[in-house]
Write a protein that holds these residues in place. Structure first.
Motif, PDB file in Angstrom:
ATOM      1  N   ASP A 136     -34.130  42.033  45.708  1.00 18.51           N
ATOM      2  CA  ASP A 136     -35.004  41.807  46.864  1.00 18.51           C
ATOM      3  C   ASP A 136     -34.613  42.714  48.031  1.00 18.51           C
ATOM      4  OD1 ASP A 136     -36.509  39.933  45.536  1.00 18.51           O
ATOM      5  OD2 ASP A 136     -35.404  38.211  46.340  1.00 18.51           O
ATOM      6  N   ASN A 137     -33.289  42.783  48.301  1.00 22.38           N
ATOM      7  CA  ASN A 137     -32.825  43.591  49.433  1.00 22.38           C
ATOM      8  C   ASN A 137     -33.157  45.075  49.249  1.00 22.38           C
ATOM      9  OD1 ASN A 137     -31.782  41.314  50.633  1.00 22.38           O
ATOM     10  ND2 ASN A 137     -29.683  41.664  49.919  1.00 22.38           N
ATOM     11  N   LEU A 138     -33.074  45.541  48.008  1.00 21.22           N
ATOM     12  CA  LEU A 138     -33.326  46.958  47.728  1.00 21.22           C
ATOM     13  C   LEU A 138     -34.805  47.258  47.516  1.00 21.22           C
ATOM     14  CD1 LEU A 138     -30.350  47.570  45.256  1.00 21.22           C
ATOM     15  CD2 LEU A 138     -30.524  48.399  47.610  1.00 21.22           C
TER      16      LEU A 138
ATOM     17  N   GLY B 284     -28.466  60.510  36.431  1.00 21.26           N
ATOM     18  CA  GLY B 284     -27.340  60.278  37.339  1.00 21.26           C
ATOM     19  C   GLY B 284     -27.741  59.379  38.481  1.00 21.26           C
ATOM     20  N   GLU B 285     -28.082  59.958  39.640  1.00 19.26           N
ATOM     21  CA  GLU B 285     -28.598  59.159  40.744  1.00 19.26           C
ATOM     22  C   GLU B 285     -30.024  58.742  40.433  1.00 19.26           C
ATOM     23  OE1 GLU B 285     -28.315  61.068  44.488  1.00 19.26           O
ATOM     24  OE2 GLU B 285     -26.138  60.787  44.654  1.00 19.26           O
ATOM     25  N   VAL B 286     -30.326  57.493  40.802  1.00 20.66           N
ATOM     26  CA  VAL B 286     -31.658  56.964  40.512  1.00 20.66           C
ATOM     27  C   VAL B 286     -32.319  56.507  41.799  1.00 20.66           C
ATOM     28  CG1 VAL B 286     -31.160  56.268  38.146  1.00 20.66           C
ATOM     29  CG2 VAL B 286     -30.645  54.704  40.023  1.00 20.66           C
ATOM     30  N   THR B 287     -33.596  56.236  41.723  1.00 19.64           N
ATOM     31  CA  THR B 287     -34.354  55.782  42.878  1.00 19.64           C
ATOM     32  C   THR B 287     -34.800  54.337  42.675  1.00 19.64           C
ATOM     33  OG1 THR B 287     -36.469  56.503  41.961  1.00 19.64           O
ATOM     34  CG2 THR B 287     -35.199  58.127  43.252  1.00 19.64           C
ATOM     35  N   VAL B 288     -35.197  53.711  43.759  1.00 22.31           N
ATOM     36  CA  VAL B 288     -35.734  52.362  43.694  1.00 22.31           C
ATOM     37  C   VAL B 288     -36.981  52.338  42.831  1.00 22.31           C
ATOM     38  CG1 VAL B 288     -36.880  50.576  45.073  1.00 22.31           C
ATOM     39  CG2 VAL B 288     -34.736  51.594  45.877  1.00 22.31           C
ATOM     40  N   GLU B 289     -37.806  53.370  42.956  1.00 24.49           N
ATOM     41  CA  GLU B 289     -39.036  53.421  42.175  1.00 24.49           C
ATOM     42  C   GLU B 289     -38.731  53.465  40.677  1.00 24.49           C
ATOM     43  OE1 GLU B 289     -38.303  55.328  44.750  1.00 24.49           O
ATOM     44  OE2 GLU B 289     -39.715  54.494  46.229  1.00 24.49           O
ATOM     45  N   ALA B 290     -37.750  54.279  40.288  1.00 27.39           N
ATOM     46  CA  ALA B 290     -37.403  54.380  38.873  1.00 27.39           C
ATOM     47  C   ALA B 290     -36.866  53.061  38.342  1.00 27.39           C
ATOM     48  CB  ALA B 290     -36.379  55.493  38.675  1.00 27.39           C
ATOM     49  N   LEU B 291     -36.059  52.378  39.136  1.00 30.93           N
ATOM     50  CA  LEU B 291     -35.496  51.094  38.697  1.00 30.93           C
ATOM     51  C   LEU B 291     -36.569  50.016  38.638  1.00 30.93           C
ATOM     52  CD1 LEU B 291     -32.094  51.110  40.632  1.00 30.93           C
ATOM     53  CD2 LEU B 291     -32.448  51.407  38.170  1.00 30.93           C
TER      54      LEU B 291
ATOM     55  N   GLU C 131     -16.131  41.048  44.634  1.00 35.46           N
ATOM     56  CA  GLU C 131     -16.195  41.660  43.313  1.00 35.46           C
ATOM     57  C   GLU C 131     -17.230  42.778  43.307  1.00 35.46           C
ATOM     58  OE1 GLU C 131     -16.126  39.816  38.950  1.00 35.46           O
ATOM     59  OE2 GLU C 131     -18.023  39.432  39.963  1.00 35.46           O
ATOM     60  N   ALA C 132     -16.840  43.944  42.814  1.00 38.03           N
ATOM     61  CA  ALA C 132     -17.746  45.091  42.744  1.00 38.03           C
ATOM     62  C   ALA C 132     -18.765  44.906  41.629  1.00 38.03           C
ATOM     63  CB  ALA C 132     -16.953  46.371  42.517  1.00 38.03           C
ATOM     64  N   LEU C 133     -19.983  45.344  41.877  1.00 34.83           N
ATOM     65  CA  LEU C 133     -21.053  45.312  40.892  1.00 34.83           C
ATOM     66  C   LEU C 133     -21.480  46.734  40.546  1.00 34.83           C
ATOM     67  CD1 LEU C 133     -23.306  42.514  42.466  1.00 34.83           C
ATOM     68  CD2 LEU C 133     -21.652  42.230  40.618  1.00 34.83           C
ATOM     69  N   LEU C 134     -22.009  46.901  39.343  1.00 31.08           N
ATOM     70  CA  LEU C 134     -22.501  48.195  38.888  1.00 31.08           C
ATOM     71  C   LEU C 134     -23.879  48.030  38.267  1.00 31.08           C
ATOM     72  CD1 LEU C 134     -19.323  49.514  37.001  1.00 31.08           C
ATOM     73  CD2 LEU C 134     -20.068  50.172  39.306  1.00 31.08           C
TER      74      LEU C 134
ATOM     75  N   LEU D  58     -27.218  54.404  43.070  1.00 36.78           N
ATOM     76  CA  LEU D  58     -28.230  54.451  44.115  1.00 36.78           C
ATOM     77  C   LEU D  58     -27.587  55.083  45.342  1.00 36.78           C
ATOM     78  CD1 LEU D  58     -30.046  51.000  43.959  1.00 36.78           C
ATOM     79  CD2 LEU D  58     -31.158  53.232  43.908  1.00 36.78           C
ATOM     80  N   PRO D  59     -28.151  56.146  45.882  1.00 35.30           N
ATOM     81  CA  PRO D  59     -27.529  56.825  47.035  1.00 35.30           C
ATOM     82  C   PRO D  59     -27.270  55.862  48.193  1.00 35.30           C
ATOM     83  CG  PRO D  59     -29.345  58.127  46.158  1.00 35.30           C
ATOM     84  CD  PRO D  59     -29.407  56.796  45.455  1.00 35.30           C
ATOM     85  N   ASP D  60     -26.046  55.919  48.739  1.00 37.96           N
ATOM     86  CA  ASP D  60     -25.656  55.163  49.933  1.00 37.96           C
ATOM     87  C   ASP D  60     -25.700  53.644  49.742  1.00 37.96           C
ATOM     88  OD1 ASP D  60     -25.395  57.612  51.367  1.00 37.96           O
ATOM     89  OD2 ASP D  60     -27.563  57.605  51.739  1.00 37.96           O
ATOM     90  N   VAL D  61     -25.585  53.181  48.517  1.00 36.15           N
ATOM     91  CA  VAL D  61     -25.599  51.736  48.248  1.00 36.15           C
ATOM     92  C   VAL D  61     -24.304  51.352  47.537  1.00 36.15           C
ATOM     93  CG1 VAL D  61     -26.730  49.838  47.039  1.00 36.15           C
ATOM     94  CG2 VAL D  61     -28.113  51.627  48.124  1.00 36.15           C
ATOM     95  N   GLN D  62     -23.557  50.425  48.115  1.00 34.13           N
ATOM     96  CA  GLN D  62     -22.357  49.866  47.500  1.00 34.13           C
ATOM     97  C   GLN D  62     -22.660  48.424  47.108  1.00 34.13           C
ATOM     98  OE1 GLN D  62     -19.433  51.435  46.808  1.00 34.13           O
ATOM     99  NE2 GLN D  62     -20.357  53.349  47.540  1.00 34.13           N
ATOM    100  N   LEU D  63     -22.669  48.150  45.836  1.00 36.56           N
ATOM    101  CA  LEU D  63     -23.021  46.827  45.335  1.00 36.56           C
ATOM    102  C   LEU D  63     -21.773  45.963  45.185  1.00 36.56           C
ATOM    103  CD1 LEU D  63     -25.487  47.965  42.535  1.00 36.56           C
ATOM    104  CD2 LEU D  63     -26.089  47.102  44.800  1.00 36.56           C
ATOM    105  N   SER D  64     -21.869  44.717  45.641  1.00 31.10           N
ATOM    106  CA  SER D  64     -20.753  43.778  45.480  1.00 31.10           C
ATOM    107  C   SER D  64     -21.279  42.363  45.608  1.00 31.10           C
ATOM    108  CB  SER D  64     -19.659  44.028  46.527  1.00 31.10           C
ATOM    109  OG  SER D  64     -20.149  43.730  47.826  1.00 31.10           O
ATOM    110  N   ARG D  65     -20.428  41.431  45.286  1.00 32.27           N
ATOM    111  CA  ARG D  65     -20.758  40.024  45.481  1.00 32.27           C
ATOM    112  C   ARG D  65     -19.501  39.262  45.835  1.00 32.27           C
ATOM    113  NH1 ARG D  65     -21.773  37.390  39.490  1.00 32.27           N
ATOM    114  NH2 ARG D  65     -19.768  37.935  38.560  1.00 32.27           N
ATOM    115  N   GLN D  66     -19.700  38.096  46.410  1.00 35.51           N
ATOM    116  CA  GLN D  66     -18.589  37.219  46.786  1.00 35.51           C
ATOM    117  C   GLN D  66     -18.413  36.153  45.715  1.00 35.51           C
ATOM    118  OE1 GLN D  66     -16.768  37.365  50.002  1.00 35.51           O
ATOM    119  NE2 GLN D  66     -15.426  36.258  48.628  1.00 35.51           N
ATOM    120  N   LEU D  67     -17.177  35.962  45.289  1.00 32.72           N
ATOM    121  CA  LEU D  67     -16.853  34.831  44.420  1.00 32.72           C
ATOM    122  C   LEU D  67     -16.372  33.680  45.291  1.00 32.72           C
ATOM    123  CD1 LEU D  67     -14.961  36.694  41.553  1.00 32.72           C
ATOM    124  CD2 LEU D  67     -17.411  36.201  41.752  1.00 32.72           C
TER     125      LEU D  67
END
Length: 292
Positions: free
Chosen positions: A209-211, A179-186, A163-166, A259-268
């Motif tokens: 944690d990973n990011l 638009g694009e954000v940084t880890v610091e901003a988040l 499942e895709a996450l946003l 987030l540049p170069d990051v594809q968020l998802s999870r497993q159901l």
């Protein structure tokens, strides 16, 4: 009473012949004679009038034959009732799912299953992942679908779908405009998250944690819908399933962050108790959700 012997006696009484009873049962005539002697010895009563050209029952034999007719009629009725469950003409299916799965992934499957098997009673329970796992262990649900693996040796977690996450934010906030954000901003933002015990919360914690994102503040909400509405009201940012946020994005209530170069998802996951056999209805439902 030995039902195998009773079945042979019933066949003899029904066909009034040792040979025809043997042919009907697919055994030898001596086997039929031996079985009747064993039954008479067990019951200590004579059941067959011997010596006559046509087999006839004694008075005691006639009483037992009438009971045997009822017993084997009930046996046929029981088999027909069980066959109805096997053929999904009747039965019960209890599905437990974590909230996002229940609200967005399962309604179509449940509707299709109900239409295909109108004799099966259906129920869908929605709760967080931990509660659904506990319901499975208590055998209160037959099928369990959740948003994260369960760390319990009694439960087997099987991947179901990706499942895709946003990451979503208020549409008029500074992060959305960037638009694009940084880890610091988040890390400086307030994050709206699900309650402990939620599969979504576990996945979001893992991604943060990973990011390397360390939220400045957390706001907890009891459902994904509450999370999205809180974001829309300006409460902060969040990471949510795409399927649950699509309407609010289309309406412009929330904006997506990248987030540049990051594809968020999870497993159901599908949860199973390895030693618990599934009913025909549960097997049919699992086959339905596995084919998509």
């Amino acid at each position: 009473m030995n039902l195998h012997l009773l079945r042979i006696f019933h066949a003899v009484g029904e066909h009034t012949s040792f040979s025809r009873a043997a042919e009907h049962l697919g055994v030898s005539q001596p086997a039929v004679s031996k079985a009747l002697r064993e039954l008479e010895d067990q019951l200590d009563v004579v059941l067959i009038e011997r010596g006559a050209r046509v087999v006839s029952l004694t008075e005691a034999g006639q009483v037992l034959f009438e009971y045997a007719v009822g017993i084997f009629a009930m046996e046929r009725e029981a088999l027909e009732a069980l066959q109805a469950y096997s053929d999904l003409e009747r039965g019960r299916l209890r599905i437990g799912a974590s909230m996002t799965v229940a609200a967005y992934w399962l309604p179509g499957y449940v509707a299709d299953f109900a239409q295909a098997h109108p004799g099966v009673s259906l129920s869908l329970t929605s709760a967080n992942t931990q509660t659904i796992a506990e319901s499975l262990l208590a055998c209160e649900v037959d099928i369990a679908l959740v948003e994260g693996p369960v760390d319990d040796e009694r439960i087997e977690s099987r991947p179901w779908r990706e499942e895709a996450l946003l990451i979503v934010a208020p549409p008029d906030g500074p992060l959305a405009k960037a638009g694009e954000v940084t880890v610091e901003a988040l890390s400086q933002a307030t994050w709206v998250v699900r309650e402990p015990g939620s599969g979504t919360r576990e996945v979001v914690n893992r991604w943060l944690d990973n990011l390397g994102i360390r939220p400045a503040r957390l706001i907890e909400a009891g459902s994904t819908e509450a999370v999205i509405q809180t974001v829309a009201a300006g409460g902060g940012v969040s990471m949510v399933p795409r399927v649950s946020s699509a309407d609010q994005i289309a309406l412009g209530k929330v904006a997506t962050l990248t987030l540049p170069d990051v594809q968020l998802s999870r497993q159901l996951y599908r949860l199973r108790l390895p030693r618990r056999p599934l009913s025909p209805a549960a097997l049919a439902f699992e086959a339905m959700i596995a084919t998509d």
